[in-house]
Design an enzyme around this catalytic site. Sequence first.
Site, PDB file in Angstrom:
ATOM      1  N   SER A   1     -13.570  53.294  -8.507  1.00 49.78           N
ATOM      2  CA  SER A   1     -12.774  54.061  -9.476  1.00 49.78           C
ATOM      3  C   SER A   1     -13.409  53.947 -10.847  1.00 49.78           C
ATOM      4  O   SER A   1     -14.121  52.980 -11.143  1.00 49.78           O
ATOM      5  CB  SER A   1     -11.354  53.501  -9.540  1.00 49.78           C
ATOM      6  OG  SER A   1     -10.655  54.046 -10.648  1.00 49.78           O
TER       7      SER A   1
ATOM      8  N   TYR B   1      -5.534  46.052  -9.913  1.00 54.22           N
ATOM      9  CA  TYR B   1      -6.198  47.185  -9.250  1.00 54.22           C
ATOM     10  C   TYR B   1      -7.625  47.368  -9.775  1.00 54.22           C
ATOM     11  O   TYR B   1      -8.592  47.472  -9.006  1.00 54.22           O
ATOM     12  CB  TYR B   1      -5.383  48.457  -9.482  1.00 54.22           C
ATOM     13  CG  TYR B   1      -6.052  49.733  -9.026  1.00 54.22           C
ATOM     14  CD1 TYR B   1      -6.005  50.123  -7.689  1.00 54.22           C
ATOM     15  CD2 TYR B   1      -6.723  50.569  -9.923  1.00 54.22           C
ATOM     16  CE1 TYR B   1      -6.613  51.301  -7.262  1.00 54.22           C
ATOM     17  CE2 TYR B   1      -7.335  51.743  -9.509  1.00 54.22           C
ATOM     18  CZ  TYR B   1      -7.269  52.102  -8.182  1.00 54.22           C
ATOM     19  OH  TYR B   1      -7.870  53.267  -7.760  1.00 54.22           O
TER      20      TYR B   1
HETATM   21  P1  NAD Z   1      -3.486  58.464  -1.498  1.00 50.60           P
HETATM   22  O1  NAD Z   1      -2.200  57.785  -1.697  1.00 50.60           O
HETATM   23  O2  NAD Z   1      -3.453  59.852  -1.018  1.00 50.60           O
HETATM   24  O3  NAD Z   1      -4.405  57.641  -0.521  1.00 50.60           O
HETATM   25  C1  NAD Z   1      -4.369  56.259  -0.406  1.00 50.60           C
HETATM   26  C2  NAD Z   1      -4.143  55.953   1.042  1.00 50.60           C
HETATM   27  O4  NAD Z   1      -4.313  54.563   1.233  1.00 50.60           O
HETATM   28  C3  NAD Z   1      -2.766  56.271   1.558  1.00 50.60           C
HETATM   29  O5  NAD Z   1      -2.666  57.564   2.062  1.00 50.60           O
HETATM   30  C4  NAD Z   1      -2.580  55.241   2.671  1.00 50.60           C
HETATM   31  O6  NAD Z   1      -2.789  55.824   3.930  1.00 50.60           O
HETATM   32  C5  NAD Z   1      -3.689  54.243   2.417  1.00 50.60           C
HETATM   33  N1  NAD Z   1      -3.150  52.893   2.360  1.00 50.60           N
HETATM   34  C6  NAD Z   1      -2.620  52.247   1.311  1.00 50.60           C
HETATM   35  N2  NAD Z   1      -2.238  51.012   1.688  1.00 50.60           N
HETATM   36  C7  NAD Z   1      -2.539  50.896   3.007  1.00 50.60           C
HETATM   37  C8  NAD Z   1      -2.398  49.875   3.958  1.00 50.60           C
HETATM   38  N3  NAD Z   1      -1.874  48.670   3.632  1.00 50.60           N
HETATM   39  N4  NAD Z   1      -2.810  50.118   5.217  1.00 50.60           N
HETATM   40  C9  NAD Z   1      -3.336  51.306   5.581  1.00 50.60           C
HETATM   41  N5  NAD Z   1      -3.518  52.303   4.706  1.00 50.60           N
HETATM   42  C10 NAD Z   1      -3.121  52.097   3.439  1.00 50.60           C
HETATM   43  O7  NAD Z   1      -4.249  58.347  -2.894  1.00 50.60           O
HETATM   44  P2  NAD Z   1      -5.765  58.644  -3.328  1.00 50.60           P
HETATM   45  O8  NAD Z   1      -5.704  58.753  -4.785  1.00 50.60           O
HETATM   46  O9  NAD Z   1      -6.367  59.700  -2.523  1.00 50.60           O
HETATM   47  O10 NAD Z   1      -6.465  57.241  -3.026  1.00 50.60           O
HETATM   48  C11 NAD Z   1      -7.608  57.112  -2.231  1.00 50.60           C
HETATM   49  C12 NAD Z   1      -8.558  56.111  -2.847  1.00 50.60           C
HETATM   50  O11 NAD Z   1      -9.072  56.646  -4.050  1.00 50.60           O
HETATM   51  C13 NAD Z   1      -7.954  54.761  -3.188  1.00 50.60           C
HETATM   52  O12 NAD Z   1      -8.845  53.738  -2.835  1.00 50.60           O
HETATM   53  C14 NAD Z   1      -7.819  54.843  -4.689  1.00 50.60           C
HETATM   54  O13 NAD Z   1      -7.889  53.556  -5.270  1.00 50.60           O
HETATM   55  C15 NAD Z   1      -9.025  55.668  -5.038  1.00 50.60           C
HETATM   56  N6  NAD Z   1      -8.972  56.290  -6.347  1.00 50.60           N
HETATM   57  C16 NAD Z   1      -8.020  57.205  -6.627  1.00 50.60           C
HETATM   58  C17 NAD Z   1      -7.993  57.778  -7.889  1.00 50.60           C
HETATM   59  C18 NAD Z   1      -6.957  58.790  -8.277  1.00 50.60           C
HETATM   60  O14 NAD Z   1      -6.865  59.121  -9.455  1.00 50.60           O
HETATM   61  N7  NAD Z   1      -6.170  59.310  -7.380  1.00 50.60           N
HETATM   62  C19 NAD Z   1      -8.936  57.411  -8.835  1.00 50.60           C
HETATM   63  C20 NAD Z   1      -9.898  56.478  -8.508  1.00 50.60           C
HETATM   64  C21 NAD Z   1      -9.898  55.922  -7.255  1.00 50.60           C
END
Ligand code: NAD
Length: 297
Positions: free
Chosen positions: A189, A202
């Site tokens: 991230s 985080y």
């Molecule tokens: P999202 O909520 O759609 O996806 C995250 C997913 O993580 C969930 O759908 C869930 O299935 C899974 N998850 C969480 N805890 C879990 C567990 N204990 N067991 C199994 N699965 C689990 O959100 P997103 O934003 O698409 O996140 C995806 C990745 O991107 C993450 O690693 C997040 O840190 C990273 N990220 C997101 C952003 C943002 O702005 N959305 C920015 C930087 C990084």
Amino acid sequence: MSDQYTFTNPVDQYTMPKPDEQYQDGPGLDAELSPRADHGEKTYRGTGRLTGRKALVTGADSGIGRAVAIAFAREGADVVLSYLPEEAEDAEAVAKLVTEAGRTAVLAPGDVSDERYARGLVQKAVTELGGLDLVVNVAGRQQTAEKLEDITTESFDTTVRTNLHAMFWICQEALPHLPAGSAIINTSSVQAYSPSPTLVDYAMTKAAINTFSKALAQQLAPRGIRVNVVAPGPIWTPLQVAGGQPTEALPEFGQQTPLGRPGQPAELAPAYVYLASAESGYTVGETLTVTGGMPTP
Ligand code: NAD
Ligand code: MG
């Protein structure tokens, strides 16, 4: 935009209305996100870049993982979808899209912070796909906390186990099965570089994901296994409305980027496809940032 290759001004490529303040319990559902996110359902056009590949994608039900699963399938890969059991509705929608692309989708619900599930997930992928050559760790936990005193030991532990232990277990379990040419892609991230004061735990895990990947990449390169990272900026996903941001910050989410808008999950998929495909064969230990212009080192 007809597909991801259409010449478009990135400033207004996605004209999503500003989100309302909203909150979802648990991991959050794409089905209840308002406005809905774009995962490339109508636009991602595959060109055979991952033909015959066998992929495991965690967090594949929603957000960035969903966009990756759709793109991988349209590029020719079979995909195991990992997600939490309470996200079955979202995951089934993704499985349908993978199947419509003519590829195999394997539903694999469970909690990646549980070592038995994390390791069993790899075994399931190997069994059901007949092998494995793409491991994509997208699952992550982000819970905002105004003060350090507000973070319980249990919450700290769950964040670290979900974001770090799971990646370690899945990579370790996968290694004996990965042939030369395989790729591991982890998800960091912009928080790894510019941590928000309210995301101490985080942000720390995201910096660790970068460093874990850079070290492992050097270890595995001689075996022909490439490790790389994607580091997203602010992307509109359920994570943000399920405790990832203070509710009152949601209407302005992503407005601070040079592009002046949040990213959509669809805009992340090409980065993962590139790092998965042999076209990035000389790219090892890299973090590809997709931040809407937010600077990173
Ligand atoms: P999202 O909520 O759609 O996806 C995250 C997913 O993580 C969930 O759908 C869930 O299935 C899974 N998850 C969480 N805890 C879990 C567990 N204990 N067991 C199994 N699965 C689990 O959100 P997103 O934003 O698409 O996140 C995806 C990745 O991107 C993450 O690693 C997040 O840190 C990273 N990220 C997101 C952003 C943002 O702005 N959305 C920015 C930087 C990084
Ligand atoms: Mg989800």
